[in-house]
Design a protein around this motif. Sequence first.
Motif, PDB file in Angstrom:
ATOM      1  N   ARG A  44      45.315 -12.977 -23.578  1.00 39.92           N
ATOM      2  CA  ARG A  44      43.918 -13.093 -23.173  1.00 39.92           C
ATOM      3  C   ARG A  44      43.846 -13.377 -21.674  1.00 39.92           C
ATOM      4  O   ARG A  44      44.793 -13.898 -21.092  1.00 39.92           O
ATOM      5  N   ALA A  45      42.716 -13.030 -21.079  1.00 35.73           N
ATOM      6  CA  ALA A  45      42.557 -13.271 -19.643  1.00 35.73           C
ATOM      7  C   ALA A  45      41.092 -13.454 -19.297  1.00 35.73           C
ATOM      8  O   ALA A  45      40.205 -12.862 -19.924  1.00 35.73           O
ATOM      9  N   VAL A  46      40.871 -14.282 -18.276  1.00 35.83           N
ATOM     10  CA  VAL A  46      39.558 -14.447 -17.658  1.00 35.83           C
ATOM     11  C   VAL A  46      39.740 -14.133 -16.182  1.00 35.83           C
ATOM     12  O   VAL A  46      40.627 -14.699 -15.534  1.00 35.83           O
ATOM     13  N   THR A  47      38.948 -13.237 -15.651  1.00 36.85           N
ATOM     14  CA  THR A  47      39.015 -12.955 -14.227  1.00 36.85           C
ATOM     15  C   THR A  47      37.735 -13.435 -13.556  1.00 36.85           C
ATOM     16  O   THR A  47      36.637 -13.264 -14.099  1.00 36.85           O
ATOM     17  N   VAL A  48      37.889 -14.081 -12.414  1.00 33.18           N
ATOM     18  CA  VAL A  48      36.765 -14.640 -11.656  1.00 33.18           C
ATOM     19  C   VAL A  48      36.590 -13.811 -10.392  1.00 33.18           C
ATOM     20  O   VAL A  48      37.518 -13.676  -9.591  1.00 33.18           O
ATOM     21  N   GLU A  49      35.415 -13.247 -10.225  1.00 37.01           N
ATOM     22  CA  GLU A  49      35.113 -12.408  -9.067  1.00 37.01           C
ATOM     23  C   GLU A  49      33.688 -12.703  -8.615  1.00 37.01           C
ATOM     24  O   GLU A  49      32.748 -12.591  -9.400  1.00 37.01           O
ATOM     25  N   ARG A  50      33.528 -13.075  -7.354  1.00 34.44           N
ATOM     26  CA  ARG A  50      32.197 -13.474  -6.886  1.00 34.44           C
ATOM     27  C   ARG A  50      31.304 -12.289  -6.536  1.00 34.44           C
ATOM     28  O   ARG A  50      30.080 -12.428  -6.490  1.00 34.44           O
ATOM     29  N   ASP A  51      31.890 -11.112  -6.290  1.00 28.43           N
ATOM     30  CA  ASP A  51      31.103  -9.936  -5.913  1.00 28.43           C
ATOM     31  C   ASP A  51      30.664  -9.189  -7.173  1.00 28.43           C
ATOM     32  O   ASP A  51      31.502  -8.704  -7.938  1.00 28.43           O
ATOM     33  N   PRO A  52      29.349  -9.067  -7.434  1.00 30.52           N
ATOM     34  CA  PRO A  52      28.880  -8.434  -8.674  1.00 30.52           C
ATOM     35  C   PRO A  52      29.339  -6.981  -8.834  1.00 30.52           C
ATOM     36  O   PRO A  52      29.654  -6.556  -9.944  1.00 30.52           O
ATOM     37  N   ALA A  53      29.390  -6.227  -7.738  1.00 30.74           N
ATOM     38  CA  ALA A  53      29.829  -4.829  -7.837  1.00 30.74           C
ATOM     39  C   ALA A  53      31.288  -4.756  -8.258  1.00 30.74           C
ATOM     40  O   ALA A  53      31.673  -3.916  -9.088  1.00 30.74           O
TER      41      ALA A  53
ATOM     42  N   ALA B 159      38.386  -6.657 -24.090  1.00 23.23           N
ATOM     43  CA  ALA B 159      38.133  -8.079 -24.328  1.00 23.23           C
ATOM     44  C   ALA B 159      38.352  -8.936 -23.090  1.00 23.23           C
ATOM     45  O   ALA B 159      38.107 -10.153 -23.135  1.00 23.23           O
ATOM     46  N   LEU B 160      38.779  -8.344 -21.975  1.00 25.86           N
ATOM     47  CA  LEU B 160      38.906  -9.109 -20.734  1.00 25.86           C
ATOM     48  C   LEU B 160      37.563  -9.729 -20.379  1.00 25.86           C
ATOM     49  O   LEU B 160      36.551  -9.040 -20.281  1.00 25.86           O
ATOM     50  N   ARG B 161      37.564 -11.033 -20.180  1.00 22.88           N
ATOM     51  CA  ARG B 161      36.330 -11.746 -19.821  1.00 22.88           C
ATOM     52  C   ARG B 161      36.186 -11.771 -18.301  1.00 22.88           C
ATOM     53  O   ARG B 161      37.102 -12.204 -17.597  1.00 22.88           O
ATOM     54  N   VAL B 162      35.059 -11.313 -17.822  1.00 26.78           N
ATOM     55  CA  VAL B 162      34.792 -11.283 -16.386  1.00 26.78           C
ATOM     56  C   VAL B 162      33.703 -12.307 -16.076  1.00 26.78           C
ATOM     57  O   VAL B 162      32.598 -12.235 -16.611  1.00 26.78           O
TER      58      VAL B 162
ATOM     59  N   SER C 111      43.396  -5.717 -11.726  1.00 27.86           N
ATOM     60  CA  SER C 111      44.656  -5.122 -12.163  1.00 27.86           C
ATOM     61  C   SER C 111      45.626  -6.135 -12.767  1.00 27.86           C
ATOM     62  O   SER C 111      46.322  -5.831 -13.742  1.00 27.86           O
ATOM     63  N   ILE C 112      45.690  -7.344 -12.204  1.00 26.63           N
ATOM     64  CA  ILE C 112      46.617  -8.353 -12.744  1.00 26.63           C
ATOM     65  C   ILE C 112      46.191  -8.764 -14.145  1.00 26.63           C
ATOM     66  O   ILE C 112      47.012  -8.831 -15.075  1.00 26.63           O
ATOM     67  N   ALA C 113      44.903  -9.034 -14.331  1.00 22.80           N
ATOM     68  CA  ALA C 113      44.414  -9.437 -15.656  1.00 22.80           C
ATOM     69  C   ALA C 113      44.570  -8.306 -16.670  1.00 22.80           C
ATOM     70  O   ALA C 113      44.949  -8.525 -17.826  1.00 22.80           O
ATOM     71  N   VAL C 114      44.278  -7.085 -16.248  1.00 25.42           N
ATOM     72  CA  VAL C 114      44.397  -5.935 -17.150  1.00 25.42           C
ATOM     73  C   VAL C 114      45.834  -5.783 -17.632  1.00 25.42           C
ATOM     74  O   VAL C 114      46.106  -5.641 -18.833  1.00 25.42           O
TER      75      VAL C 114
ATOM     76  N   LEU D  80      46.766 -17.392 -22.233  1.00 23.01           N
ATOM     77  CA  LEU D  80      45.542 -17.137 -21.476  1.00 23.01           C
ATOM     78  C   LEU D  80      45.824 -17.218 -19.981  1.00 23.01           C
ATOM     79  O   LEU D  80      46.415 -18.195 -19.497  1.00 23.01           O
ATOM     80  N   LEU D  81      45.374 -16.203 -19.248  1.00 27.17           N
ATOM     81  CA  LEU D  81      45.508 -16.158 -17.793  1.00 27.17           C
ATOM     82  C   LEU D  81      44.166 -16.350 -17.125  1.00 27.17           C
ATOM     83  O   LEU D  81      43.160 -15.775 -17.551  1.00 27.17           O
ATOM     84  N   TRP D  82      44.151 -17.142 -16.048  1.00 30.99           N
ATOM     85  CA  TRP D  82      43.036 -17.131 -15.107  1.00 30.99           C
ATOM     86  C   TRP D  82      43.438 -16.220 -13.944  1.00 30.99           C
ATOM     87  O   TRP D  82      44.478 -16.442 -13.298  1.00 30.99           O
ATOM     88  N   ASP D  83      42.635 -15.217 -13.645  1.00 25.89           N
ATOM     89  CA  ASP D  83      42.859 -14.319 -12.511  1.00 25.89           C
ATOM     90  C   ASP D  83      41.744 -14.604 -11.506  1.00 25.89           C
ATOM     91  O   ASP D  83      40.602 -14.173 -11.700  1.00 25.89           O
TER      92      ASP D  83
END
Length: 420
Positions: free
Chosen positions: A285-294, A310-313, A272-275, A262-265
Motif C-alpha cells: 500500500r502507498a500514500v503519496t503527498v503532492e501539494r500541486d493539484p494538477a 488503490a494508490l491514495r493521493v 513513480s516511486i509509490a506506483v 505501507l509507504l509514504w511518498d
Amino acid sequence: MTPEPPEATAAVTVVGLGADGWAGLPDASRAALRAADILIGGPRQLDLLPPECAGQRVAWPSPLRPAVPGLLAAHAGRRIAVLASGDPMFYGIGRALAEEAGALRVLPHPSSVSYAAARLGWPLEDVEVVTLVGRPAARLAAALHDGRRLLVLSADATTPGEVAALLRDRGFGPSRMRVLEQLGGDRERTTAESTADDWPARQPPGDPLNIVAVECRRAPDVLRLGAVPGLPDEAYEHDGQLTKRHIRAATLGVLAPAPGELLWDIGGGSGSIAVEWMRTHPSCRAVTVERDPARAERIRRNADRLGVPALRVVTGAAPAVLAELPPPDAVFVGGGLTAPGLLDACWEALPGGGRLVANTVTLESEALLADAHRRHGGELVRLAVAHAVPVGGFTGWRQAMPVTQWAVRKTPDTSSGADR
C-alpha cells in the motif's frame, strides 16, 4: 475417542455453495444447514435451499461488509449458518466472518478458480488470480505480462467486456479470452475463444456468474513493462517531475518493499516511486503527498494506467498533512526537503524497523541530509548516471545531475524501550 475440533462447536458455520446448489453439497454441509437457526446469504443462494432447511432466512444487506458485526450480534446465542460462493476463504465472506466472529466452522466447496483450471487444463500454480469483485478493472493492468495466464473473478455480466476493453487499451488486444459461466452447475457454459480485439463484436454480455480466462499477448509495438522496479520513463505521464528510471530502481532497492507494507511518498511528482512500490506485491500500500493539484491528478492517472488504482493521493503540503496519515513502514522524500520540520516529522512517524530514504539534487537539501546522517546514521551516497549521446560523428557521455541519497533504518532503543 478423538475429541471434536474447536471449530466444530463454533456458533457460526460457513458453508460453501456451488452453482449446482443443494445437490452438490456433501452430507456435512447439508447437516449444518438443516441444523441452523439462522441462515444468512444472498437471495440467489438462499433460493437454492430446500424447505427442510427450516431456519430463519436472512438476506445480506448492501453494503455487505459493514453489516457483518450487527448481524452476528443480532443473532448471538443461536446457531448461524452463512452461505458463501465456492470456497469461503478464497476472496469470500469467510475473511470478514473470521475477523468478526473469531472461531468458525468452514465447510468449503470447490472454488470457481478450481473449476476453471480443471476445465481449461491449466496448472493452478502457474495461474495468477485477479478479483474484480468490488474493485476497479484497472487493477488488472499490473498482472499483464506476455505469456501469462490469468483467471479474473467477475463482478457481473459486464466484467468480460471491461476486461477486453482494458486489454485493448493497455496494448494487450491480441490476448486470448474465454468466459466460463455457471461452473459446476446444470447451465455451465464456456464461450468460444476470441481475442480482446475482437471481443466487442463477438461477445454480448452473458451470465453474471462467470470467470474470465486470459492468455496474455502483448502487441509488438507496445512498451514492455517488467515485474521489477525501474519501469521505462515513457511509462509515465509527467511534466519533468519524475524520479528517472535508474535512480528509481536504486531507490526502491533501499526502500525494500515487503508484502502488506505501507509507504509514504512525500512530494509525489508523477507518483513513480509509490506506483512501483505497489506493483511489487498486490498487498503493498502507498500514500503519496503532492501539494500541486494538477500533479496530484496526474499521479492518479499514472496509478490507474499502471495497475495500482488503490494508490491514495493526498493533495496538500507536508509536514502539515502527515498527522492525518496511517503510520508508515517506510518513507520516501523526493521533494520539499527544505520545508521546516519535514525530515523530523517523517522520522518521528516511523516505527522501529521502519526505513526512510530521501533524494535530492540541490546543495541546500544535501546539507540537510548530511546533518540528518550525522544525527541518525544510515548511508549517505551519491548516485550518478551518464548516457551515451552523439558528439559530432562520435559518441560521448552526457552526465545527468547527480543525486544525493540518504537511506536509514530506524532501530529500537532497547535501553529505554523507545525508538531512536
